[in-house]
Write a protein that holds these residues in place. Structure first.
Motif, short mmCIF file in Angstrom:
data_model
loop_
_atom_site.label_atom_id
_atom_site.label_comp_id
_atom_site.label_asym_id
_atom_site.label_seq_id
_atom_site.Cartn_x
_atom_site.Cartn_y
_atom_site.Cartn_z
N ALA A 177 -2.48 -6.45 9.29
CA ALA A 177 -2.15 -5.17 8.66
C ALA A 177 -2.49 -5.21 7.18
CB ALA A 177 -0.67 -4.87 8.84
N TYR A 178 -3.44 -4.37 6.78
CA TYR A 178 -3.75 -4.18 5.37
C TYR A 178 -2.91 -3.02 4.86
CZ TYR A 178 -7.92 -7.17 4.94
OH TYR A 178 -8.78 -8.24 4.86
N TYR A 179 -2.22 -3.22 3.75
CA TYR A 179 -1.45 -2.20 3.04
C TYR A 179 -0.43 -1.46 3.92
CZ TYR A 179 -6.40 -2.31 1.55
OH TYR A 179 -7.69 -2.67 1.30
N ILE A 223 0.16 -9.81 7.16
CA ILE A 223 0.26 -8.64 6.29
C ILE A 223 -0.43 -8.96 4.98
CG2 ILE A 223 1.83 -7.15 5.00
CD1 ILE A 223 3.90 -7.64 7.23
N LEU A 224 -1.35 -8.08 4.56
CA LEU A 224 -2.11 -8.26 3.32
C LEU A 224 -1.85 -7.04 2.44
CD1 LEU A 224 -4.71 -8.90 5.81
CD2 LEU A 224 -4.59 -10.62 4.04
N ILE A 225 -1.34 -7.29 1.24
CA ILE A 225 -0.96 -6.19 0.36
C ILE A 225 -1.15 -6.58 -1.09
CG2 ILE A 225 1.49 -6.79 0.19
CD1 ILE A 225 1.91 -3.66 0.82
N GLY A 226 -1.42 -5.59 -1.92
CA GLY A 226 -1.62 -5.83 -3.35
C GLY A 226 -0.31 -5.83 -4.11
N GLU A 227 -0.22 -6.73 -5.06
CA GLU A 227 0.98 -6.84 -5.90
C GLU A 227 1.26 -5.53 -6.65
OE1 GLU A 227 2.34 -9.89 -9.41
OE2 GLU A 227 0.32 -9.04 -9.55
N LEU A 228 0.20 -4.83 -7.06
CA LEU A 228 0.34 -3.61 -7.86
C LEU A 228 0.21 -2.34 -7.02
CD1 LEU A 228 -1.77 -4.68 -10.98
CD2 LEU A 228 0.71 -4.91 -10.61
N ASP A 229 0.30 -2.46 -5.70
CA ASP A 229 0.17 -1.31 -4.80
C ASP A 229 1.34 -0.37 -5.04
OD1 ASP A 229 0.04 0.47 -2.59
OD2 ASP A 229 -0.92 -1.07 -1.37
N ASP A 230 1.06 0.86 -5.49
CA ASP A 230 2.13 1.82 -5.73
C ASP A 230 2.22 2.85 -4.59
OD1 ASP A 230 -0.11 3.38 -6.26
OD2 ASP A 230 0.67 4.19 -8.15
N TRP A 231 1.39 2.70 -3.56
CA TRP A 231 1.42 3.60 -2.40
C TRP A 231 2.28 2.99 -1.30
CZ3 TRP A 231 -3.56 6.70 -1.34
CH2 TRP A 231 -3.32 7.73 -0.43
N PRO A 233 4.28 -0.26 -1.49
CA PRO A 233 4.65 -1.37 -2.39
C PRO A 233 4.90 -2.71 -1.70
CG PRO A 233 5.92 0.60 -2.90
CD PRO A 233 5.21 0.86 -1.60
N ALA A 234 4.39 -3.76 -2.33
CA ALA A 234 4.61 -5.13 -1.85
C ALA A 234 6.11 -5.44 -1.80
CB ALA A 234 3.88 -6.12 -2.74
N LYS A 235 6.86 -4.84 -2.69
CA LYS A 235 8.32 -5.04 -2.74
C LYS A 235 8.96 -4.76 -1.38
CE LYS A 235 12.39 -2.96 -4.87
NZ LYS A 235 12.79 -1.62 -4.43
N GLY A 281 -2.42 -8.80 -9.04
CA GLY A 281 -3.29 -7.88 -9.76
C GLY A 281 -4.02 -6.87 -8.90
N ALA A 282 -3.76 -6.88 -7.59
CA ALA A 282 -4.48 -5.98 -6.68
C ALA A 282 -3.68 -4.72 -6.39
CB ALA A 282 -4.81 -6.71 -5.38
N ARG A 283 -4.42 -3.63 -6.21
CA ARG A 283 -3.82 -2.33 -5.90
C ARG A 283 -4.12 -1.94 -4.46
NH1 ARG A 283 -2.01 0.22 -10.29
NH2 ARG A 283 -2.66 -0.51 -12.32
N HIS A 284 -3.63 -0.77 -4.05
CA HIS A 284 -3.94 -0.23 -2.73
C HIS A 284 -5.46 -0.09 -2.60
CE1 HIS A 284 -2.30 1.72 0.87
NE2 HIS A 284 -3.38 2.47 0.84
N ALA A 285 -5.97 -0.39 -1.42
CA ALA A 285 -7.41 -0.31 -1.11
C ALA A 285 -8.22 -1.41 -1.78
CB ALA A 285 -7.98 1.07 -1.44
N PHE A 286 -7.59 -2.55 -2.09
CA PHE A 286 -8.29 -3.63 -2.78
C PHE A 286 -9.49 -4.16 -2.00
CE2 PHE A 286 -4.83 -6.00 -0.57
CZ PHE A 286 -5.60 -6.89 0.17
#
Length: 108
Positions: free
Chosen positions: A10-12, A28-36, A38-40, A63-68
């Protein structure tokens, strides 16, 4: 013939809607800075997992965002009020992680 899933990638994902119990090994693969998505939320899901079901591996890319992993977003942009941006290092590492994960999942 066995037609059940053996693994999931699962990406994002939006981890807030689940308790983390899964039927098959999941990456699960997710960006630390994903605001859509959130990794949290994924970290919280991992912390509250019951231990039932299959293993879950959470990879959070600094340092990665959504859609990295989407080269079409090399120039970061706003989509529906969220920042999306390609990150070559995260994309390369995630592809490597997926390869390793699937190799393990299908080796047995």
């Amino acid at each position: 013939m066995d037609r059940k899933f053996k693994a999931a990638v699962a990406y994002y994902p939006n981890c807030s809607a689940t308790n983390g119990d899964v039927a098959v090994p999941t990456l699960i693969l997710i960006g630390e800075l994903d605001d859509w998505t959130p990794a949290k939320n994924c970290r919280e899901m991992m912390a509250q997992r019951s231990g039932k079901g299959s293993a879950v591996q959470l990879d959070v890319f600094k340092g990665a965002r959504h859609a990295f992993a989407s080269p079409s977003f090399k120039t970061g942009t706003e989509q529906y009020g969220h920042r999306v941006e390609y990150n070559a290092a995260a994309a390369e590492k995630s592809a490597s992680d997926v390869h390793t994960f699937l190799k393990q999942a299908f080796s047995g």
